[in-house]
Write a protein that holds these residues in place. Structure first.
Motif, mmCIF file in Angstrom:
data_model
loop_
_atom_site.group_PDB
_atom_site.id
_atom_site.type_symbol
_atom_site.label_atom_id
_atom_site.label_comp_id
_atom_site.label_asym_id
_atom_site.label_seq_id
_atom_site.Cartn_x
_atom_site.Cartn_y
_atom_site.Cartn_z
ATOM 1 N N ASP A 1 0.861 -1.189 0.000
ATOM 2 C CA ASP A 1 0.000 0.000 0.000
ATOM 3 C C ASP A 1 0.889 1.227 0.000
ATOM 4 N N ALA B 1 -9.147 -3.290 7.967
ATOM 5 C CA ALA B 1 -8.679 -3.181 6.582
ATOM 6 C C ALA B 1 -9.710 -2.440 5.751
ATOM 7 N N TYR B 2 -9.255 -1.423 5.042
ATOM 8 C CA TYR B 2 -10.102 -0.697 4.099
ATOM 9 C C TYR B 2 -9.614 -0.995 2.686
ATOM 10 N N GLU B 3 -10.154 -0.237 1.738
ATOM 11 C CA GLU B 3 -9.824 -0.490 0.340
ATOM 12 C C GLU B 3 -8.310 -0.451 0.096
ATOM 13 N N ILE B 4 -7.631 0.528 0.705
ATOM 14 C CA ILE B 4 -6.194 0.659 0.437
ATOM 15 C C ILE B 4 -5.393 -0.533 0.947
ATOM 16 N N ASP B 5 -5.994 -1.291 1.855
ATOM 17 C CA ASP B 5 -5.262 -2.407 2.460
ATOM 18 C C ASP B 5 -5.447 -3.706 1.703
#
Lengths: 345, 345, 345
Positions: free
Chosen positions: B157, B318-322
């Motif tokens: 990331d 965890a979000y999208e970037i993860d």
């Protein structure tokens, strides 16, 4: 389950370590303090005030007693309270720090960590060269971060000298002489007899003459954890034997390992000799040299302990050279077993 | 339950780290030592003498063998004893230090920690830019006190650059370009395509011309724990795409994380490039700059590990970037599961 | 099983400790951070980003909010996310760092670690001398590696002054005056009344006249862990009593112990007085002197904690002088029991 014998005498310090000011030292897992009374006898107490557990070794000496630095509880040399924290409060003599039996012999202060009524000075290991007529003895102390039994292994096998002490006393010839290991009662002997050899410089100088010599090294383990190493040379014509070798010059390396914790011990070491006993400079030089040699062992043993901890799946192996250490450990284990069954050790 | 794959190749060191003197390094929980034989091939052994467990890395090299500093047991490069502690004692070849298979490729020395018979060099992650024709590669090493998977999260990331590297390479524009995450076989890709942008100074200088460029960042995870980041720019008129972008100037950040313990790892990092490959000064400047940037990550990751330990009730979210990190961890977990079922990883 | 009350206010810091930059401090086992908003009110948050747990205290302040240094998640002063790591991603307000209720009073910032809806400022211990009209107050902070209750024991028994503070404020006379211990509600009082004595130099100077005085020391414990010590002298002719002694000069030693872990605490200490309140130099000298005295306690208490840990078989004993500490601990234990039964503490 500890790894040491409880009903036994251990060295708490050199006679010179312990003075009127308290010395704090943990012996066999027990925080203790040691000091001398005005009559020079040695007091050993649990190093925790019975009131609020502050180490008594932080306290103030008052005559032969010790006053806690926190609330002033006064403890006599028998461990029992002489004054309570509030000055005029009635004294409760059952308030006490545990006291341990001590005895001074062979230049060491000994402490008995087991049952008080079994503390017979006759059980002190006979480190006779430390105090015998015609001998001189001196040495020093190292704190070593390893199981005390690793040091017994080390001392009961002198082949390690070649590698560990490569820069000091190591000599390849040592490896060529055969060793013999035997058990006598509760002592273990590892003997090496080198007949008709050239004396190395130190011994040639000690003997004061040239010529072929018989040379010996006899490592002896004694309970609970002493090793004495009889070393020396005699002129071949003196007819010395491995059993009888008083005719030449002899030294006795004397070692005592007192457990501190399962993984650390107090190492007391020194060397006695029966030649040039009035040469104080020689005594000091030998002590300095021996200190350098044992510092090499210290580095090895602490690395060994760390490796044992870091490799939990691996076990120590024993070959012929290790028999002295193996037998010594067996004798400790057997004595501990007798102790756990309530028998005299 | 470890947190890493066992039947896998891990980087033990840079080709330049390992020489004839033993290097001690713990790989996946196992204390190991590494050295080169006279023919420069690399030996990897358990760093404990089979006799009394002293680290063999403290020993003496003798030709291609290693003599233990305690009792002189001589271990050959295959780990088996060549001489016992007592010089003339018969050698028992079953006495040995565990030996590990190594292989040298892509400027790294690799070690296989699993079953020896599965150690196929074809399984070494294909870090091709480290050794490809027309490319130059250099880098260095950091010891980092965190779970190796936190570094994988970090590298998969690149939005963190804006904050962690605010004082060095961070650029807010990075955040504006959309990312796409996809899995191909056991590789994970996170791609960011920035068409028709101004090249930042470093890349403008690399390209050697002004004008709008297409810019890309492609992070790729490879088992067991490598990340390669393809970065570069191409003039718009070259018509590069996220799939095909060999027309401009490219760099490859190459990262390998070798677990040391559950909470620490060896971080090997470097940068390969396909431009100005003979400019040795540029190579050294890029390595120095990269070392500064990765030291910023080191501080963040060790603080993150400590916070994870200090907040046992909290979990990583965890979000999208993860997604890149999440998918990479899933691939590790799945491979470990196959391994635990006895399947090929 | 913790050793402290949860539904209670604890001192997080001096009003001067906490400013716009985040201060990291672990309170009752919870890593927290504290900072002031532009309106100077105090924010207290769990010191871990809800995303990847990096300590938020490493982040960047932006107005009244805090941006995580790892991926830029922006947390508002209520702990809820204001921006996600990816700038344009929709904000999920349920993503948040736990926020704690704070209140500023008596020169301290207080934090409530229990259920938010029970955080009534009326429950803040009434340390009135810290902020009363006609009084001046100042002090400082020590981190002490011992159970906070050992400090309560220490402060509720002033006989220790004679020994611990032998080099500073210790006076043997203190021991001669009788003490009385009583419980009133949830407060514990230990009183010592010394009628018709010579004032020691400090108090003689404060009083500004010669002659016999009545002197007092009143230690008072307040939940959850405060001790205030009322000390002073009044001329005999003023007719002061242990209950009513406003006629002379008074000081109030104010102490608050905030648990950090089971074996460490934050010690906030200071002294208030009702005489010469505009003499800033006197305030500074008293603070310096008090800092020296409490450093002596710090050394004793950390040694005591270590000895407790090293002597697992021994227990603290309590005599008459310890009654203040014993009663205070009982009140803590009873309040914890009520809390565990779901009752108001």
């Amino acid at each position: 389950m500890s790894t040491w014998l409880t009903n036994a005498w251990y060295v708490a310090g050199w006679d010179s370590d312990i003075d009127s000011a308290p010395l704090a030292r943990t012996i066999c897992g027990v925080p203790m303090l040691f000091y001398r009374k005005l009559d020079r006898s040695v007091v050993a107490l649990r190093d925790a005030c019975p009131h609020r557990l502050l180490p008594l070794s932080m306290g103030f000496k008052e005559g032969d007693s010790l006053r806690c630095k926190y609330h002033g509880l006064l403890i006599g040399p028998d461990g029992a309270a002489l004054e309570m924290p509030l000055k005029d409060a009635p004294v409760n003599r059952r308030v006490c720090a545990e006291a341990y039996v001590t005895h001074e012999r062979h230049r060491f202060v000994w402490v008995w960590i087991g049952d008080r009524d079994k503390a017979d000075p006759a059980l002190i290991p006979d480190l006779w060269p430390c105090s015998a007529e015609g001998w001189v003895f001196d040495g020093d102390y190292y704190h070593i971060a390893c199981d005390y039994r690793l040091m017994i292994d080390n001392l009961m096998d002198l082949t390690h000298e070649t590698y560990v002490h490569v820069g000091s006393i190591g000599q390849p010839e040592i490896l060529e002489a055969p060793i013999a290991t035997r058990v006598e009662g509760e002592d273990v002997y590892v003997t090496r007899w080198m007949p008709g050899v050239d004396a190395p410089p130190f011994w040639r100088s000690a003997l004061g003459k040239e010529g072929a010599v018989d040379r010996w090294q006899v490592c002896r383990f004694l309970l609970p954890s002493a090793v004495m190493i009889d070393v020396g040379v005699a002129p071949v014509e003196a007819g010395a034997t491995i059993e009888e070798h008083d005719s030449g010059v002899r030294g006795m390396v004397v070692d005592f390992m007192t457990p501190e914790t399962e993984n650390s011990h107090h190492y007391f070491w020194g060397m006695a000799r029966n030649f040039d006993i009035d040469d104080v400079g020689l005594t000091a030089r030998m002590k300095r040299q021996q200190g350098g040699v044992f510092a090499e062992d210290l580095a090895i043993l602490e690395a060994q302990q760390k490796s044992i901890d870091d490799n939990p799946g691996l076990r120590l192996m024993a070959y012929e050279i290790d028999e002295g250490g193996v037998r010594s450990r067996q004798i400790i284990t057997r004595a501990m077993k007798r102790e756990s069954e309530g028998l005299v050790p």
